[in-house]
Motif scaffolding. Structure first.
Motif, PDB file in Angstrom:
ATOM      1  N   LEU A   1      10.270   7.411   5.401  1.00 29.80           N
ATOM      2  CA  LEU A   1       8.865   7.383   5.805  1.00 29.80           C
ATOM      3  C   LEU A   1       8.632   8.402   6.930  1.00 29.80           C
ATOM      4  O   LEU A   1       9.350   8.399   7.924  1.00 29.80           O
ATOM      5  N   GLY A   2       7.665   9.249   6.728  1.00 30.88           N
ATOM      6  CA  GLY A   2       7.413  10.290   7.728  1.00 30.88           C
ATOM      7  C   GLY A   2       8.274  11.526   7.516  1.00 30.88           C
ATOM      8  O   GLY A   2       8.203  12.475   8.288  1.00 30.88           O
ATOM      9  N   ALA A   3       9.088  11.521   6.463  1.00 30.13           N
ATOM     10  CA  ALA A   3       9.894  12.705   6.145  1.00 30.13           C
ATOM     11  C   ALA A   3       9.558  13.221   4.748  1.00 30.13           C
ATOM     12  O   ALA A   3       9.653  14.407   4.468  1.00 30.13           O
ATOM     13  N   CYS A   4       9.194  12.296   3.875  1.00 31.30           N
ATOM     14  CA  CYS A   4       8.829  12.683   2.505  1.00 31.30           C
ATOM     15  C   CYS A   4       7.829  11.664   1.962  1.00 31.30           C
ATOM     16  O   CYS A   4       7.550  10.651   2.608  1.00 31.30           O
ATOM     17  N   ASN A   5       7.345  11.949   0.784  1.00 34.57           N
ATOM     18  CA  ASN A   5       6.295  11.129   0.203  1.00 34.57           C
ATOM     19  C   ASN A   5       6.791   9.708  -0.106  1.00 34.57           C
ATOM     20  O   ASN A   5       7.747   9.533  -0.851  1.00 34.57           O
ATOM     21  N   VAL A   6       6.153   8.707   0.487  1.00 33.82           N
ATOM     22  CA  VAL A   6       6.443   7.305   0.162  1.00 33.82           C
ATOM     23  C   VAL A   6       5.088   6.615  -0.046  1.00 33.82           C
ATOM     24  O   VAL A   6       4.632   5.846   0.801  1.00 33.82           O
ATOM     25  N   PRO A   7       4.424   6.918  -1.163  1.00 34.23           N
ATOM     26  CA  PRO A   7       3.100   6.335  -1.380  1.00 34.23           C
ATOM     27  C   PRO A   7       3.234   4.892  -1.866  1.00 34.23           C
ATOM     28  O   PRO A   7       3.414   4.641  -3.048  1.00 34.23           O
ATOM     29  N   MET A   8       3.169   3.969  -0.935  1.00 34.42           N
ATOM     30  CA  MET A   8       3.476   2.564  -1.234  1.00 34.42           C
ATOM     31  C   MET A   8       2.667   2.021  -2.416  1.00 34.42           C
ATOM     32  O   MET A   8       3.227   1.441  -3.346  1.00 34.42           O
ATOM     33  N   ASP A   9       1.355   2.241  -2.401  1.00 33.45           N
ATOM     34  CA  ASP A   9       0.518   1.626  -3.448  1.00 33.45           C
ATOM     35  C   ASP A   9       0.717   2.298  -4.803  1.00 33.45           C
ATOM     36  O   ASP A   9       0.890   1.624  -5.807  1.00 33.45           O
ATOM     37  N   SER A  10       0.724   3.631  -4.827  1.00 28.49           N
ATOM     38  CA  SER A  10       0.800   4.266  -6.148  1.00 28.49           C
ATOM     39  C   SER A  10       2.196   4.140  -6.767  1.00 28.49           C
ATOM     40  O   SER A  10       2.332   4.186  -7.980  1.00 28.49           O
ATOM     41  N   TRP A  11       3.223   3.959  -5.971  1.00 34.18           N
ATOM     42  CA  TRP A  11       4.557   3.714  -6.540  1.00 34.18           C
ATOM     43  C   TRP A  11       4.776   2.223  -6.831  1.00 34.18           C
ATOM     44  O   TRP A  11       5.801   1.844  -7.378  1.00 34.18           O
ATOM     45  N   GLY A  12       3.849   1.388  -6.404  1.00 30.19           N
ATOM     46  CA  GLY A  12       3.990  -0.051  -6.661  1.00 30.19           C
ATOM     47  C   GLY A  12       5.123  -0.684  -5.866  1.00 30.19           C
ATOM     48  O   GLY A  12       5.821  -1.569  -6.359  1.00 30.19           O
ATOM     49  N   LEU A  13       5.317  -0.231  -4.624  1.00 24.08           N
ATOM     50  CA  LEU A  13       6.367  -0.824  -3.786  1.00 24.08           C
ATOM     51  C   LEU A  13       5.850  -2.141  -3.202  1.00 24.08           C
ATOM     52  O   LEU A  13       4.686  -2.232  -2.808  1.00 24.08           O
ATOM     53  N   ASP A  14       6.718  -3.144  -3.134  1.00 24.82           N
ATOM     54  CA  ASP A  14       6.266  -4.456  -2.656  1.00 24.82           C
ATOM     55  C   ASP A  14       6.573  -4.699  -1.192  1.00 24.82           C
ATOM     56  O   ASP A  14       5.821  -5.390  -0.510  1.00 24.82           O
ATOM     57  N   VAL A  15       7.705  -4.189  -0.735  1.00 23.78           N
ATOM     58  CA  VAL A  15       8.015  -4.307   0.688  1.00 23.78           C
ATOM     59  C   VAL A  15       8.534  -2.946   1.156  1.00 23.78           C
ATOM     60  O   VAL A  15       9.451  -2.384   0.540  1.00 23.78           O
ATOM     61  N   VAL A  16       7.927  -2.431   2.211  1.00 24.38           N
ATOM     62  CA  VAL A  16       8.383  -1.158   2.790  1.00 24.38           C
ATOM     63  C   VAL A  16       8.732  -1.419   4.258  1.00 24.38           C
ATOM     64  O   VAL A  16       7.890  -1.851   5.039  1.00 24.38           O
ATOM     65  N   ALA A  17      10.008  -1.162   4.595  1.00 23.75           N
ATOM     66  CA  ALA A  17      10.483  -1.410   5.959  1.00 23.75           C
ATOM     67  C   ALA A  17      10.793  -0.089   6.652  1.00 23.75           C
ATOM     68  O   ALA A  17      11.348   0.830   6.033  1.00 23.75           O
ATOM     69  N   SER A  18      10.436  -0.006   7.935  1.00 21.36           N
ATOM     70  CA  SER A  18      10.751   1.216   8.687  1.00 21.36           C
ATOM     71  C   SER A  18      10.897   0.902  10.177  1.00 21.36           C
ATOM     72  O   SER A  18      10.654  -0.227  10.604  1.00 21.36           O
ATOM     73  N   GLY A  19      11.298   1.916  10.958  1.00 18.57           N
ATOM     74  CA  GLY A  19      11.540   1.713  12.393  1.00 18.57           C
ATOM     75  C   GLY A  19      11.055   2.896  13.209  1.00 18.57           C
ATOM     76  O   GLY A  19      11.074   4.041  12.736  1.00 18.57           O
ATOM     77  N   SER A  20      10.648   2.620  14.448  1.00 23.08           N
ATOM     78  CA  SER A  20       9.950   3.632  15.252  1.00 23.08           C
ATOM     79  C   SER A  20      10.798   4.833  15.671  1.00 23.08           C
ATOM     80  O   SER A  20      10.270   5.918  15.922  1.00 23.08           O
ATOM     81  N   GLN A  21      12.130   4.657  15.739  1.00 22.40           N
ATOM     82  CA  GLN A  21      12.980   5.722  16.313  1.00 22.40           C
ATOM     83  C   GLN A  21      13.352   6.797  15.299  1.00 22.40           C
ATOM     84  O   GLN A  21      14.291   7.553  15.501  1.00 22.40           O
ATOM     85  N   LYS A  22      12.588   6.868  14.209  1.00 21.59           N
ATOM     86  CA  LYS A  22      12.950   7.786  13.125  1.00 21.59           C
ATOM     87  C   LYS A  22      11.837   8.813  12.907  1.00 21.59           C
ATOM     88  O   LYS A  22      11.522   9.569  13.791  1.00 21.59           O
ATOM     89  N   GLY A  23      11.195   8.774  11.743  1.00 21.51           N
ATOM     90  CA  GLY A  23      10.137   9.749  11.462  1.00 21.51           C
ATOM     91  C   GLY A  23       8.911   9.571  12.348  1.00 21.51           C
ATOM     92  O   GLY A  23       8.063  10.471  12.431  1.00 21.51           O
ATOM     93  N   TYR A  24       8.793   8.446  13.004  1.00 18.37           N
ATOM     94  CA  TYR A  24       7.631   8.174  13.853  1.00 18.37           C
ATOM     95  C   TYR A  24       7.639   8.991  15.152  1.00 18.37           C
ATOM     96  O   TYR A  24       6.653   8.965  15.892  1.00 18.37           O
TER      97      TYR A  24
END
Ligand SMILES: Cc1ncc(COP(=O)(O)O)c(C=O)c1O
Length: 375
Positions: free
Chosen positions: A166-189
């Protein structure tokens, strides 16, 4: 140049240095309202992205305990350290785990998931759980295709660790139909560690109603209820919210497409640089992560090289994890990283090899190859 904590822009650090404000105050509500919109933008979703005070693993655990029940059958992708973590979390909560493995350095095979899902005529599989960008090996898994197979299955959920995607490449949650997306602040944010994020689809929220796994601090129900009122169930990390707003403003100013293009350019430069120096890439060709390039220098102690680069140039690379210690080093190019950073890292690796008497071929070839990718 490690894959997290990643560099933090000065504007974000300054935003964080403000005096904290009351978390039940109007100004804080306004901040939550704004960051919620920004987070939906980043996740490309209409769902609320819930903010937890914790590291990325808190969001991973929240994804499991809020959607599943004791004894539920799950398929867990495992091709590295963070895939292993999914297996451990799932087992810790008494799930019936079937592991879909790939060797470290290789991507997960989407066909293995398709076959297992199609064979599941009784619809026993409740979730497919996997890591998008496997930080330990620098390998990208094909989340889009695997999620498509999960959606064809009809009842299973896709639970994804998108901590270094997330924040590095495309992760379109809705159009890919992902149900749970987890991420953390110390990365792409581009933020310090301390916040984790979890977004759930409508289907995941339906599963929440049935889920019987124990939860309290990570029970996402209260997070969702309070998010509607631009609030949070507990005392949130107020100053990290200041940082979040500032970092997401920077990301919005750059634009999603430009952010993805920058990461992909840096991946190309790091890979080309290493190859030109004669160092082998660890991730299978064509499957490298836009966040991190793992390098397996044959006949060279990767740990010795990594330490020498730090001592000589004050550039910190990441080491190999577990059995890859000493065999692999990793160049992080995630978040607040510019062309100069990547070019400098490649040159520093090259110069260090030369000073250790380990450089073969023409000095400068790595830098030149990287520079060509940065044009
Ligand atoms: C792929 C991946 N998943 C999960 C995590 C979460 O780890 P943490 O709980 O330390 O934030 C990380 C962090 O390194 C990661 O790279």
């Amino acid at each position: 140049m490690i894959p997290g904590p990643t560099p933090v822009p000065e504007t974000v650090l300054k935003a964080m240095g403000r005096h904290p404000i009351g978390h039940r105050s109007g100004p804080f509500q306004a901040l939550v309202r704004h960051t919620s919109e920004q987070l939906r933008w980043l996740h490309q979703t209409s769902q609320d992205v819930l903010v937890i005070t914790g590291s990325g693993t808190a969001a991973m655990e929240a994804g499991i305990i809020n959607t599943l029940s004791r004894g539920d059958k799950v398929l867990c992708g495992d091709n590295g350290k963070f895939g292993e973590r999914w297996v451990k979390v799932s087992k810790a909560f008494g799930l019936d785990v079937e592991v879909v493995k790939a060797e470290w350095g290789q991507p997960l095979d989407p066909e293995a998931f398709r076959k297992a899902l199609e064979a599941d005529v009784e619809k026993k599989i409740r979730a497919v759980i996997l890591t998008h960008s496997e930080t330990s090996t620098g390998v990208m898994n094909d989340l889009e295709t695997i999620s498509k197979y999960v959606n064809n299955h009809g009842t299973a959920l896709t639970i994804a660790d998108c901590v270094t995607s997330l924040g590095a490449c495309n992760v379109p949650m809705d159009s890919w139909g992902l149900d749970v997306v987890a991420s953390g602040s110390q990365k792409g944010y581009m933020m310090p560690p301390g916040l984790s994020f979890v977004a759930m689809s409508e289907r995941a929220w339906q599963a929440y109603e049935r889920s019987d796994l124990p939860k309290f601090y990570l029970d996402l129900g209260p997070y969702r209820k309070t998010a509607i009122k631009d609030s949070n169930p507990f005392t949130p990390a107020v100053n990290l919210y200041f940082a979040l707003e500032s970092a997401l403003e920077m990301m919005q100013a750059e634009g999603l497409e430009a952010i993805f293009a920058r990461h992909s350019r840096h991946r190309a430069a790091a890979q080309a640089g290493m190859k030109a120096i004669g160092l082998a890439l660890y991730a299978a060709e064509g499957h490298g992560s836009p966040a991190i390039t793992a390098v397996a220098p044959e006949g060279i102690d990767a740990e010795q090289l990594r330490k020498a680069v730090q001592a000589k140039f004050d550039i910190l690379l990441a080491g190999g994890q577990d059995h890859l210690k000493g065999k692999v080093f990793r160049i992080g190019h995630l978040g607040f990283v510019c062309d100069r950073d990547v070019l400098t890292a490649v040159s520093a690796i090259e110069a260090t090899l030369q000073s250790l008497g380990l450089h073969q071929g023409e000095i400068g070839a790595g830098m030149a190859a990287a520079a060509r990718e940065l044009n």
